[in-house]
Design an enzyme around this catalytic site. Structure first.
Site, PDB file in Angstrom:
ATOM      1  CD  GLU A   1      -1.724  -2.317   1.684  1.00  0.00           C
ATOM      2  OE1 GLU A   1      -2.422  -3.268   1.547  1.00  0.00           O
ATOM      3  OE2 GLU A   1      -0.518  -2.372   1.899  1.00  0.00           O
TER       4      GLU A   1
ATOM      5  CG  PHE B   1      -9.684  -9.937  11.291  1.00  0.00           C
ATOM      6  CD1 PHE B   1      -8.335 -10.197  11.646  1.00  0.00           C
ATOM      7  CD2 PHE B   1      -9.912  -9.956   9.966  1.00  0.00           C
ATOM      8  CE1 PHE B   1      -7.555 -10.787  10.607  1.00  0.00           C
ATOM      9  CE2 PHE B   1      -9.139 -10.286   8.867  1.00  0.00           C
ATOM     10  CZ  PHE B   1      -7.869 -10.722   9.419  1.00  0.00           C
ATOM     11  CD  GLN B   2      -7.298  -7.386   7.470  1.00  0.00           C
ATOM     12  OE1 GLN B   2      -8.436  -7.102   6.782  1.00  0.00           O
ATOM     13  NE2 GLN B   2      -6.038  -7.982   7.031  1.00  0.00           N
TER      14      GLN B   2
ATOM     15  CE  LYS C   1     -17.090  -7.027   3.319  1.00  0.00           C
ATOM     16  NZ  LYS C   1     -16.583  -8.164   3.424  1.00  0.00           N
TER      17      LYS C   1
ATOM     18  CG  MET D   1      22.850  12.468   2.849  1.00  0.00           C
ATOM     19  SD  MET D   1      23.943  13.481   1.927  1.00  0.00           S
ATOM     20  CE  MET D   1      22.843  13.772   0.499  1.00  0.00           C
TER      21      MET D   1
END
Length: 584
Positions: free
Chosen positions: A52, A114-115, A164, A482
């Site tokens: 993502e 969940f999630q 959802k 760097m």
């Protein structure tokens, strides 16, 4: 007659009505209704990413190269939290994005389902605005508001969290024309009195300079055109931040190069010594200002920016002008011309004489090698072999990023995509894919360091799957370049964890993804390797083994003013006497 449809269908319809052609995303349980609707239509192309964070960086590349908002779809919980780095990057660099995240059903919010994650809470600090939509009737209106907020005023990312059950439920679709956007109407016209004052100072300034930033590019092509007209008409010198490269042509006669921590000697000394600084779409970032009390101490400062919170935040503006860059530049040109289009020509010519003397330092000079590829040489050859082509460049973050800004030249806006404010390692590869999706027939090159490139290397899979022929130009010094440079110069050469070990064979890695891999380690073979990269019709990883301990100069050490630069040993020594610089 109002249209009734499910929330999931509203999402797709709203995107179509906003003119969206491409979305970047990754499916999951909380967005399956939306993905089901995407499956049943052909108007919007979906690019399946591998992570993502990569989705958001792809959308950034798409947005920056087109001027259109980038769109992302992620699922709830880890899907949304994986997007946070990209959102923060976009907020810092003013990139318009609309991120749609799935959420657990409304009746499970707050139960540690969940999630589940508090996506709105987590992303509040890294978006312009965010919403949790709990009613399907409000979904379409909220999406249209999101596009409005992302693209108006100072651009930036927004996030819309969609449970959802809201996606499954049926509601009334609201078209864009009926969306409630009146509450956010940023000021776009500058204060005329302030613009007149600036025009007056332009007539008398002896040592003027235009200091430009990404806001010029964000304003649109007309702003860049007006900037060029104003520079040519006044004959004032112009410099730019990392984000503003291309707003004024890199080949233009008034161009001083990039300024700032790794900016050019002449640009930094001109900023330090000017008497009129005209800041256009820039925000006085700490990479630009150095030590604030010593920043351009003898200049009057005009600051043009659409974001009122940016003006006066870091540096006091003697002439603050809030407004869209394009609108303000147009009015400034009109007023200045109406007053006679005058400048203090004799003093400006004398100012140019001083700048020309600084240019003779040749601050980008480096010691070449017949046996080892110097990174500066690699980018000089890349520039020579791609100059004049329909080219877009992205970068990762590190020394290679600064060398790319120094040695590659951009004559048009929207051709240079890099992570400026956040400095996100792992940005360049996915951003290059997003650019290539937007411009399938153009040459897209990602200039990378091996350490930064590895952070999102999985997106080579996306490039191969969607036949995006991105060219990955890796300057491989087997170091966190760097970090190593700072440790050498500022931390007593204590190289704490700045060496990369167990690196992959990039040629085999490219082949494992189904791409082409090329490796080069001798200067005499470099041109042939670059040509092979350019000629291959598909994604390429070119592993360029470069000098391991080369430092990126010029460099303003942290906390130092512009006139205390470190220069490489190949720069002209005599020209820096009395300027506060030092040779390394």
């Amino acid at each position: 007659m109002t249209k009734q449809m499910t929330g999931a269908k509203m999402v797709v319809q709203a995107l179509k009505d906003q003119g969206v052609e491409v979305v970047f995303g990754y499916p999951g349980g909380a967005v399956l209704p939306i993905y089901d609707e995407i499956f049943q239509q052909n108007g919007i192309r979906h690019i399946l990413v591998r992570h993502e964070q990569g989705a958001v960086h792809m959308a950034e590349g798409y947005a920056r190269s087109t001027g259109k908002p980038g769109v992302v779809i992620v699922t709830s919980g880890p899907g949304a939290t994986n997007a946070v780095t990209g959102l923060t990057d976009a907020l810092m660099d003013s990139i318009p994005l609309v991120v749609l995240s799935g959420q657990v059903p409304t009746f499970l919010i707050g139960t540690d389902a969940f999630q589940e994650a508090d996506t709105v809470g987590i992303t509040r600090a890294c978006t312009k605005h965010n919403w949790l939509v709990k009613e399907t009737d409000r979904l379409a209106d909220t999406i249209h508001q999101g596009f409005h907020v992302a693209t108006h005023g100072r651009p930036g990312p927004v996030l819309i969290d969609i449970p959802k059950d809201v996606q499954f439920a049926t509601g009334t679709y609201v078209p864009p024309a009926k969306a409630k956007i009146s509450h956010y109407q940023p000021r776009v016209a500058g204060d005329r009195a302030a613009i007149e004052k600036l025009a007056e100072l332009m007539e008398t300034a002896e040592r003027p300079i235009f200091y430009t930033g990404g806001g010029v590019i964000n304003s649109g092509p007309e702003a860049s055109r007006l900037l060029r007209e104003l520079v040519e008409a006044t004959d004032f010198p112009i410099t730019s931040t990392l984000m503003g490269l291309g707003a004024y042509p890199g080949s233009g006669k008034n161009w001083l190069g990039m300024l700032g921590m790794h900016g050019l000697y002449e640009a930094n000394l001109a900023m330090h010594g000017c008497d009129l600084m005209i800041a256009v779409g820039a925000r006085f970032d700490d990479r630009i200002t150095g030590r604030i009390p010593d920043f351009s101490p003898h200049s009057k400062k005009a600051h043009i920016d659409i974001d009122p919170s940016s003006i006066g935040k870091v540096i006091h503006a003697d002439i603050p002008i809030v407004g869209d860059v394009g609108n303000v530049l147009r009015e400034l040109l009109e007023i200045w011309k109406a007053r006679g289009a005058r400048t203090n020509k004799a003093q400006v010519e004398r100012w140019w004489g001083k700048i020309d003397a600084w240019k003779k330092v040749d601050c980008l000079a480096y010691r070449g090698s017949e046996s080892t590829i110097k990174p500066q040489y690699a980018l000089e050859r890349l520039e020579a072999l791609t100059k004049g082509r329909d080219r877009y460049v992205t970068t990762e973050v590190g020394q290679h990023q600064m060398w790319a800004a120094q040695f590659l030249h951009f004559d048009e806006p929207n051709r240079w995509m890099t992570s400026g404010g956040l400095g996100t390692m792992g940005y360049g590869l996915p951003a290059s894919v997003g650019v290539q999706i937007a411009h399938p027939d153009s040459l897209v090159i990602n200039v990378a360091g091996e350490a930064s490139w590895l952070m999102n290397m999985q997106e080579m899979g996306t490039a191969v799957q969607f036949r995006a022929p991105v060219k990955q130009f890796i300057l491989n010094n087997e170091r966190l370049g760097m970090v190593r440079q700072w440790q050498q110069l500022l931390h007593g050469e204590r190289y704490s964890h700045s060496w990369s070990e167990s690196l992959p064979d990039f040629v085999k890695l490219a082949e494992a993804f189904g791409a082409k891999g090329i490796k080069v380690d001798r200067p005499g073979d470099l041109d042939e390797a670059i040509r092979a990269m350019l000629e291959y019709d598909g994604p390429v990883i070119l592993d360029v083994l470069v000098e391991k301990h080369e430092n990126c100069f010029p460099m303003i050490p942290s906390g130092k003013p512009h006139n205390e630069m470190l220069l490489g040993s190949a720069a002209t020594e005599g020209a820096i006497t009395g300027a506060g610089g030092a040779l390394v």
